[in-house]
Design a protein around this motif. Structure first.
Motif, mmCIF file in Angstrom:
data_model
loop_
_atom_site.group_PDB
_atom_site.id
_atom_site.type_symbol
_atom_site.label_atom_id
_atom_site.label_comp_id
_atom_site.label_asym_id
_atom_site.label_seq_id
_atom_site.Cartn_x
_atom_site.Cartn_y
_atom_site.Cartn_z
ATOM 1 N N PRO A 1 3.234 -6.240 -0.007
ATOM 2 C CA PRO A 1 2.402 -6.163 1.200
ATOM 3 C C PRO A 1 2.454 -4.771 1.809
ATOM 4 O O PRO A 1 3.502 -4.112 1.793
ATOM 5 N N THR A 2 1.315 -4.330 2.323
ATOM 6 C CA THR A 2 1.039 -3.026 2.944
ATOM 7 C C THR A 2 0.815 -1.910 1.924
ATOM 8 O O THR A 2 0.342 -0.841 2.299
ATOM 9 N N GLN A 3 1.140 -2.168 0.644
ATOM 10 C CA GLN A 3 0.910 -1.136 -0.364
ATOM 11 C C GLN A 3 -0.564 -1.010 -0.701
ATOM 12 O O GLN A 3 -1.394 -1.842 -0.287
ATOM 13 N N THR A 4 -0.888 0.029 -1.487
ATOM 14 C CA THR A 4 -2.251 0.261 -1.942
ATOM 15 C C THR A 4 -2.393 -0.168 -3.399
ATOM 16 O O THR A 4 -1.547 0.168 -4.233
ATOM 17 N N ARG B 1 -10.972 -0.684 4.090
ATOM 18 C CA ARG B 1 -9.802 -0.660 3.196
ATOM 19 C C ARG B 1 -10.155 -0.306 1.756
ATOM 20 O O ARG B 1 -9.260 -0.036 0.955
ATOM 21 N N THR C 1 -6.477 -0.632 0.184
ATOM 22 C CA THR C 1 -5.285 -0.284 0.940
ATOM 23 C C THR C 1 -4.746 -1.474 1.724
ATOM 24 O O THR C 1 -5.412 -2.508 1.863
ATOM 25 N N ASN C 2 -3.519 -1.320 2.212
ATOM 26 C CA ASN C 2 -2.906 -2.308 3.098
ATOM 27 C C ASN C 2 -3.010 -3.727 2.546
ATOM 28 O O ASN C 2 -3.499 -4.641 3.211
ATOM 29 N N ASP D 1 -2.425 -7.483 1.342
ATOM 30 C CA ASP D 1 -1.888 -8.660 2.018
ATOM 31 C C ASP D 1 -1.851 -9.809 1.016
ATOM 32 O O ASP D 1 -2.623 -9.814 0.055
ATOM 33 N N SER E 1 6.298 -9.840 -1.549
ATOM 34 C CA SER E 1 7.480 -9.003 -1.399
ATOM 35 C C SER E 1 8.636 -9.568 -2.236
ATOM 36 O O SER E 1 9.717 -8.988 -2.256
#
Lengths: 120, 107
Positions: A14-17, A68, A85-86, A88, A120
């Motif tokens: 999560p939050t990665q691209t 995004r 991006t970002n 979820d 995660s």
């Protein structure tokens, strides 16, 4: 014979691209009227068009993802790249690239897809 | 965004029977509608484009009809390999959208 192949990570935090690449053969993105799209399919759900890029560089981006998502093409390398991006967990799904020609003017050729899990 | 509503959700039939699948658009899409077949673990396969045109190598038992907001995919005499999920998709307005699918399964 037209073929498309997606490549990229199978697991993203999560939050990665996310960056996925579509490499194709059998056509050129320099040919007038053609294009390549990215379609996502969450597990057990319907496909969703994310983005599309035309031979002349014109782009279409899903309104729900336009802050995004980026789509680019490298005509000389026969590649189209999607960046999201970002990430979820709701972005989990199979990411397909597909070719749209002049006739038929819809997704007649698809890659096999790449499953991306956001966790995660 | 144009919403495509497919019915029924599931269709339970036997080989040799005929299938009729419906797709209704929330606004007119002219004839810019396609039908795809998807089997587990595979990409969608284009069957019909522009409402009624069969794609390359698609058997004649598959046919499409309709315009504007109401479309039909017909499969005459189901073969074992036709049991799958079927999606409609419009290209009239961006974002191009898919219906939620109709599953044709074996009775």
């Amino acid at each position: 014979q037209i073929t498309l192949q997606e490549s990229g990570p199978s697991l993203v935090q999560p939050t990665q691209t996310l960056t996925v690449t579509c490499t194709f053969t059998g056509f050129s993105l320099a040919t007038t009227g053609v294009g390549v799209g990215w379609i996502r399919q969450p597990p057990g759900k319907a496909p969703e068009c994310l983005a599309f890029i035309y031979w002349d560089g014109e782009k279409r981006i899903s309104p729900s993802l336009n802050t995004r998502l980026t789509i680019t093409k490298d005509t000389s390398r026969n590649q189209v790249v999607l960046t999201l991006t970002n990430m979820d967990p709701v972005d989990t799904g199979t990411y397909f690239c597909a070719y749209r020609g002049v006739v038929p003017p819809t997704f007649a050729h698809w890659g096999q897809g790449t499953l991306v899990t956001v966790s995660s | 965004e144009i919403v495509l509503t497919q019915s029924p959700v599931t269709l339970s039939l036997s080989p040799g029977e005929s299938a009729t699948l419906s797709c209704r658009a929330s606004q007119g899409v002219a004839s810019q509608l396609a039908w795809y077949q998807q089997k587990p673990g595979q990409a969608p396969r284009l069957l019909i484009y522009d409402a009624s045109n069969r794609a390359t190598d698609i058997p004649a038992r598959f046919s499409g009809s309709g315009s504007r907001t109401d479309f039909t995919l017909s499969i005459s005499s189901l073969e074992p390999e036709d049991f799958a999920v079927y999606y409609c998709q419009q290209r009239h307005n961006w974002p191009w959208t898919f219906g939620q699918g109709t599953k044709v399964d074996s009775k």
